[in-house]
Scaffold this active site. Structure first.
Site, PDB file in Angstrom:
ATOM      1  N   ASP A  60      -3.195 -61.937 -46.497  1.00 17.16           N
ATOM      2  CA  ASP A  60      -2.176 -62.403 -46.158  1.00 17.16           C
ATOM      3  C   ASP A  60      -1.130 -62.522 -47.008  1.00 17.16           C
ATOM      4  O   ASP A  60      -1.407 -63.649 -48.037  1.00 17.16           O
ATOM      5  CB  ASP A  60      -2.509 -63.805 -45.355  1.00 17.16           C
ATOM      6  CG  ASP A  60      -1.172 -64.065 -44.604  1.00 17.16           C
ATOM      7  OD1 ASP A  60      -0.183 -63.919 -45.147  1.00 17.16           O
ATOM      8  OD2 ASP A  60      -1.302 -64.848 -43.662  1.00 17.16           O
ATOM      9  N   HIS A  61      -0.216 -61.893 -47.423  1.00 20.35           N
ATOM     10  CA  HIS A  61       0.512 -61.825 -48.447  1.00 20.35           C
ATOM     11  C   HIS A  61       1.233 -63.299 -48.626  1.00 20.35           C
ATOM     12  O   HIS A  61       1.553 -63.235 -49.738  1.00 20.35           O
ATOM     13  CB  HIS A  61       1.436 -60.318 -48.791  1.00 20.35           C
ATOM     14  CG  HIS A  61       2.609 -60.801 -47.963  1.00 20.35           C
ATOM     15  ND1 HIS A  61       2.683 -60.457 -46.587  1.00 20.35           N
ATOM     16  CD2 HIS A  61       4.059 -60.784 -48.343  1.00 20.35           C
ATOM     17  CE1 HIS A  61       4.161 -60.710 -46.116  1.00 20.35           C
ATOM     18  NE2 HIS A  61       4.865 -60.977 -47.312  1.00 20.35           N
TER      19      HIS A  61
ATOM     20  N   SER B 199      -0.199 -42.556 -49.356  1.00 21.31           N
ATOM     21  CA  SER B 199       1.505 -42.122 -49.322  1.00 21.31           C
ATOM     22  C   SER B 199       2.182 -42.666 -48.430  1.00 21.31           C
ATOM     23  O   SER B 199       3.472 -42.611 -48.070  1.00 21.31           O
ATOM     24  CB  SER B 199       1.321 -40.395 -49.084  1.00 21.31           C
ATOM     25  OG  SER B 199       0.934 -40.233 -47.906  1.00 21.31           O
TER      26      SER B 199
ATOM     27  N   GLU C 232      13.852 -63.896 -40.494  1.00 22.68           N
ATOM     28  CA  GLU C 232      14.176 -62.576 -41.122  1.00 22.68           C
ATOM     29  C   GLU C 232      15.418 -62.227 -40.709  1.00 22.68           C
ATOM     30  O   GLU C 232      15.874 -62.401 -39.504  1.00 22.68           O
ATOM     31  CB  GLU C 232      13.140 -61.436 -40.931  1.00 22.68           C
ATOM     32  CG  GLU C 232      11.608 -61.837 -41.436  1.00 22.68           C
ATOM     33  CD  GLU C 232      10.694 -60.662 -41.163  1.00 22.68           C
ATOM     34  OE1 GLU C 232      10.788 -59.607 -41.790  1.00 22.68           O
ATOM     35  OE2 GLU C 232      10.176 -60.856 -40.208  1.00 22.68           O
TER      36      GLU C 232
ATOM     37  N   GLY D 193      -4.476 -44.549 -47.223  1.00 25.25           N
ATOM     38  CA  GLY D 193      -3.006 -44.871 -46.650  1.00 25.25           C
ATOM     39  C   GLY D 193      -2.046 -44.679 -47.938  1.00 25.25           C
ATOM     40  O   GLY D 193      -1.153 -45.378 -47.960  1.00 25.25           O
TER      41      GLY D 193
ATOM     42  N   LYS E 298       2.534 -65.811 -52.561  1.00 27.21           N
ATOM     43  CA  LYS E 298       3.746 -66.371 -52.997  1.00 27.21           C
ATOM     44  C   LYS E 298       3.526 -67.436 -53.915  1.00 27.21           C
ATOM     45  O   LYS E 298       2.935 -68.503 -53.306  1.00 27.21           O
ATOM     46  CB  LYS E 298       4.746 -66.718 -51.689  1.00 27.21           C
ATOM     47  CG  LYS E 298       4.930 -65.255 -50.975  1.00 27.21           C
ATOM     48  CD  LYS E 298       6.064 -65.683 -49.744  1.00 27.21           C
ATOM     49  CE  LYS E 298       6.018 -64.421 -48.982  1.00 27.21           C
ATOM     50  NZ  LYS E 298       7.017 -63.539 -49.333  1.00 27.21           N
TER      51      LYS E 298
ATOM     52  N   LEU F  42       3.355 -48.625 -46.669  1.00 27.25           N
ATOM     53  CA  LEU F  42       2.980 -50.067 -47.723  1.00 27.25           C
ATOM     54  C   LEU F  42       2.866 -49.639 -49.016  1.00 27.25           C
ATOM     55  O   LEU F  42       3.108 -50.394 -49.976  1.00 27.25           O
ATOM     56  CB  LEU F  42       1.709 -50.627 -47.030  1.00 27.25           C
ATOM     57  CG  LEU F  42       1.498 -51.804 -47.890  1.00 27.25           C
ATOM     58  CD1 LEU F  42       2.290 -53.051 -47.466  1.00 27.25           C
ATOM     59  CD2 LEU F  42      -0.158 -52.204 -47.520  1.00 27.25           C
TER      60      LEU F  42
ATOM     61  N   ARG G 237      -3.907 -38.013 -45.337  1.00 27.53           N
ATOM     62  CA  ARG G 237      -4.201 -36.873 -44.627  1.00 27.53           C
ATOM     63  C   ARG G 237      -3.379 -35.637 -45.195  1.00 27.53           C
ATOM     64  O   ARG G 237      -3.651 -34.602 -45.145  1.00 27.53           O
ATOM     65  CB  ARG G 237      -3.781 -37.246 -43.163  1.00 27.53           C
ATOM     66  CG  ARG G 237      -5.069 -37.523 -42.389  1.00 27.53           C
ATOM     67  CD  ARG G 237      -4.599 -37.969 -41.086  1.00 27.53           C
ATOM     68  NE  ARG G 237      -3.605 -38.774 -41.104  1.00 27.53           N
ATOM     69  CZ  ARG G 237      -3.070 -39.576 -40.106  1.00 27.53           C
ATOM     70  NH1 ARG G 237      -3.551 -39.310 -38.862  1.00 27.53           N
ATOM     71  NH2 ARG G 237      -2.074 -40.309 -40.116  1.00 27.53           N
TER      72      ARG G 237
ATOM     73  N   HIS H 182       0.881 -65.466 -41.147  1.00 26.60           N
ATOM     74  CA  HIS H 182       1.518 -66.424 -42.037  1.00 26.60           C
ATOM     75  C   HIS H 182       1.977 -67.907 -41.555  1.00 26.60           C
ATOM     76  O   HIS H 182       1.889 -68.880 -42.357  1.00 26.60           O
ATOM     77  CB  HIS H 182       3.136 -65.728 -42.193  1.00 26.60           C
ATOM     78  CG  HIS H 182       2.987 -63.960 -42.768  1.00 26.60           C
ATOM     79  ND1 HIS H 182       1.838 -63.759 -43.262  1.00 26.60           N
ATOM     80  CD2 HIS H 182       3.797 -63.017 -42.665  1.00 26.60           C
ATOM     81  CE1 HIS H 182       2.075 -62.399 -43.633  1.00 26.60           C
ATOM     82  NE2 HIS H 182       3.128 -61.751 -43.043  1.00 26.60           N
TER      83      HIS H 182
HETATM   84  C1  BG6 Z   1       4.774 -58.897 -42.944  1.00 22.58           C
HETATM   85  C2  BG6 Z   1       5.324 -58.416 -41.490  1.00 22.58           C
HETATM   86  O1  BG6 Z   1       3.343 -59.204 -42.958  1.00 22.58           O
HETATM   87  O2  BG6 Z   1       5.760 -59.712 -43.380  1.00 22.58           O
HETATM   88  C3  BG6 Z   1       6.712 -57.878 -41.502  1.00 22.58           C
HETATM   89  O3  BG6 Z   1       4.586 -57.148 -41.288  1.00 22.58           O
HETATM   90  C4  BG6 Z   1       7.458 -59.007 -42.232  1.00 22.58           C
HETATM   91  O4  BG6 Z   1       7.142 -57.629 -40.473  1.00 22.58           O
HETATM   92  C5  BG6 Z   1       7.261 -59.328 -43.503  1.00 22.58           C
HETATM   93  O5  BG6 Z   1       8.704 -58.328 -42.295  1.00 22.58           O
HETATM   94  C6  BG6 Z   1       7.764 -60.652 -44.153  1.00 22.58           C
HETATM   95  O6  BG6 Z   1       7.329 -60.805 -45.368  1.00 22.58           O
HETATM   96  P1  BG6 Z   1       8.311 -61.402 -46.364  1.00 22.58           P
HETATM   97  O7  BG6 Z   1       7.444 -61.472 -47.663  1.00 22.58           O
HETATM   98  O8  BG6 Z   1       9.694 -60.510 -46.674  1.00 22.58           O
HETATM   99  O9  BG6 Z   1       8.655 -62.551 -46.006  1.00 22.58           O
END
Ligand code: BG6
Length: 500
Positions: free
Chosen positions: A188-189, A24, A227, A22, A193, A27, A55, A251
């Site tokens: 899980d990003h 290009s 958001e 993935g 943080k 993300l 692809r 999250h």
């Molecule tokens: C992602 C979601 O995991 O987190 C998005 O898929 C969301 O929809 C984003 O906008 C929010 O992340 P952050 O770091 O901007 O709070």
């Protein structure tokens, strides 16, 4: 005793070869490549190769051109043209058809070529693809012995991991046939943080909060992930996911587990993950009637965000005109253990809300007797507010005497702000997680059992809301704080959202 001074070199990654499936896609352009570029600029990664896979047909040069444009648009730090060009030299591209065995043969040959200076063959496979494609890719890698047999290989998987408990368990079983758990990095990003990690520091590096961190002193916990963004250009993904799979399952639940878990026996990955799993196990299951009473879903209608008119969800590009996918969730959870008996955890999250704000409020109980403030609105409860976004702050709110003869209480704050205190370059969530994967530190990644438990908590809610017949999904105005029914959740218990 040695001082705990920050040492940048602890982060220096060994040589590695990163394959991005993935490569290009959205993300990669918005997050992964800008993060890798920043790590390179900060000299935290020095000897590496990045092989982007996809692809679409690109030569290396054409791919570098595409990324040059993306980095100019999405890298949110200052850099020189020289730095950009230096970084681009590390990028390579190869077309893959993930269903075709020959593609993996070619991939294998190219990887060997690129990894020739990486003696330990630290191979990282980043799967920025759907769970279905992920399975196909793992099969393909396994056929070429690029999995368990490569002892330093790691696989990094994006969320959502599966669509429900069953599919997550199936995906886990599938991956674990080819990789060992210690090779699997489920992202899980939010865990990357700084301020999210700081929850653990605040709780366990201090002695003053922990004695109060329980049902005897805490009235409720409020978690907001709001958001301003809408669905952006991810209509296809979002129509499948909705807010429950996109934010709540991961999250929000991660924030609950860090706020509520017991102290770990050490800071090693599994000690922390064990405690999170234990906590998640004690979340009280809800019956259908309780789910309907204690949670709310909704979808945004048109409105105004930051002075600009924005369309309703159903009017967004790529969204079905009669879509019933929720973009907002609010709910009340209880944790059945000694520490949290009877303490409600209120959570809410939504797109297109009034403000971008990720915040955790710990609201303390009122004093047993109200001596002051009887004649006005009364005493406000003490609160500890952990702001994760857009600023990174901790505030402790308490009452003081307002000057004058009236004995009037006034709420003031003690405030700590990350940026004001630390003038170092901080790593974004993705940068931190990439570095941790390179250093083989699994602490901030979700373990197989954890991800399945997370689904087991959320599945019943999704089922009830998805299967509610003749249900008129509430709407909320873009730019608002969500539907008014969400306030009832707290009002019934005599609380108010602390953040409006
Ligand atoms: C992602 C979601 O995991 O987190 C998005 O898929 C969301 O929809 C984003 O906008 C929010 O992340 P952050 O770091 O901007 O709070």
């Amino acid at each position: 005793m040695a001082q705990c001074a920050a040492n940048k070199n602890t982060f220096l990654a060994k040589p590695f070869t990163l394959l991005i499936f993935g490569g290009s896609g959205d993300l990669s352009q918005r997050k992964l490549l800008p993060s890798l570029f920043h790590l390179f600029q900060q000299k935290l990664i020095k000897r590496f190769s990045i092989l982007a896979l996809g692809r679409r047909e690109f030569s290396d040069d054409a791919y570098r051109k595409l990324m040059k444009k993306a980095l100019r648009e999405f890298a949110d730090f200052k850099f020189t043209a020289q730095e950009l060009n230096d970084f681009l030299r590390f990028l390579h591209y190869q077309v893959v058809d993930i269903n075709n065995a020959d593609s993996y043969k070619a991939l294998c040959e190219r990887t060997t070529l690129l990894a020739k200076n990486d003696k330990e063959r630290n191979l990282l496979y980043y799967l920025a693809v759907s769970p279905k494609s992920a399975e196909q890719i793992i099969k393909g890698l396994a056929k070429r012995s690029l999995c368990r047999q490569e002892k330093n290989a790691k696989i990094i998987m994006e969320k959502p991991f599966g669509r429900d408990e069953k599919s997550a368990a199936r995906l886990n079983a599938f991956i674990l046939q080819e990789f060992d758990e210690h090779q699997v990095y489920r992202i899980d990003h939010y865990l990357g943080k700084e301020t999210v990690q700081n929850i653990l520091f605040l709780r366990f590096a201090n002695t003053i909060f922990e004695p109060l961190w329980n049902h005897e002193h805490i009235a409720n916990v409020q978690i907001t992930v709001a958001e301003q963004l809408g669905v952006e250009n991810r209509a296809q993904f979002y129509e499948q996911a909705g807010v429950m799979r996109d934010i709540v399952q991961n999250h929000i639940m991660q924030l609950i587990s860090l706020v509520a878990m017991e102290p770990p026996v050490g800071f090693a990955a599994d000690y922390i993950r064990d405690e999170k799993v234990k906590l998640l196990r004690s979340l009280r299951p809800m019956t259908r009637a309780e789910i309907i009473k204690n949670s709310v879903i909704a979808q945004y209608s048109g409105g105004v965000i930051a002075g600009k008119k924005v369309p309703a969800y159903r009017r967004e590009h790529g969204i079905a005109r009669d879509s019933t996918v929720p973009t907002y969730f609010a709910g009340k959870f209880y944790i059945d253990n000694w520490r949290w008996e009877g303490v409600p955890f209120y959570v809410r999250t939504g797109k297109r809300m009034a403000q971008r704000a990720t915040e955790i409020v710990i609201e303390f109980k009122q004093p047993p007797q109200q001596l002051f403030g009887k004649e006005c609105a009364g005493l406000k409860p003490n609160a500890l507010i952990l702001t994760i976004q857009p600023t990174e702050e901790i505030k402790l709110c308490f009452s003081v005497k307002y000057p004058g003869p009236e004995n009037r209480p006034h709420v003031e704050k003690m405030q700590f702000n990350y940026q004001d205190v630390f003038h170092t370059v901080s790593l974004s969530a993705y940068e931190r997680l990439l570095i941790d994967a390179m250093r083989s530190d699994l602490t901030l990644f979700t373990r197989a059992d954890e991800v399945e438990i997370l689904w087991s908590i959320i599945d019943p809610l999704i089922k009830v809301w998805e299967r509610r017949r003749n249900y008129q999904l509430p709407q909320y105005k873009a730019g608002s704080w969500g539907p008014s029914v969400a306030d009832l959740l707290l009002e019934r218990d005599g609380f108010k959202w602390q953040i409006r």
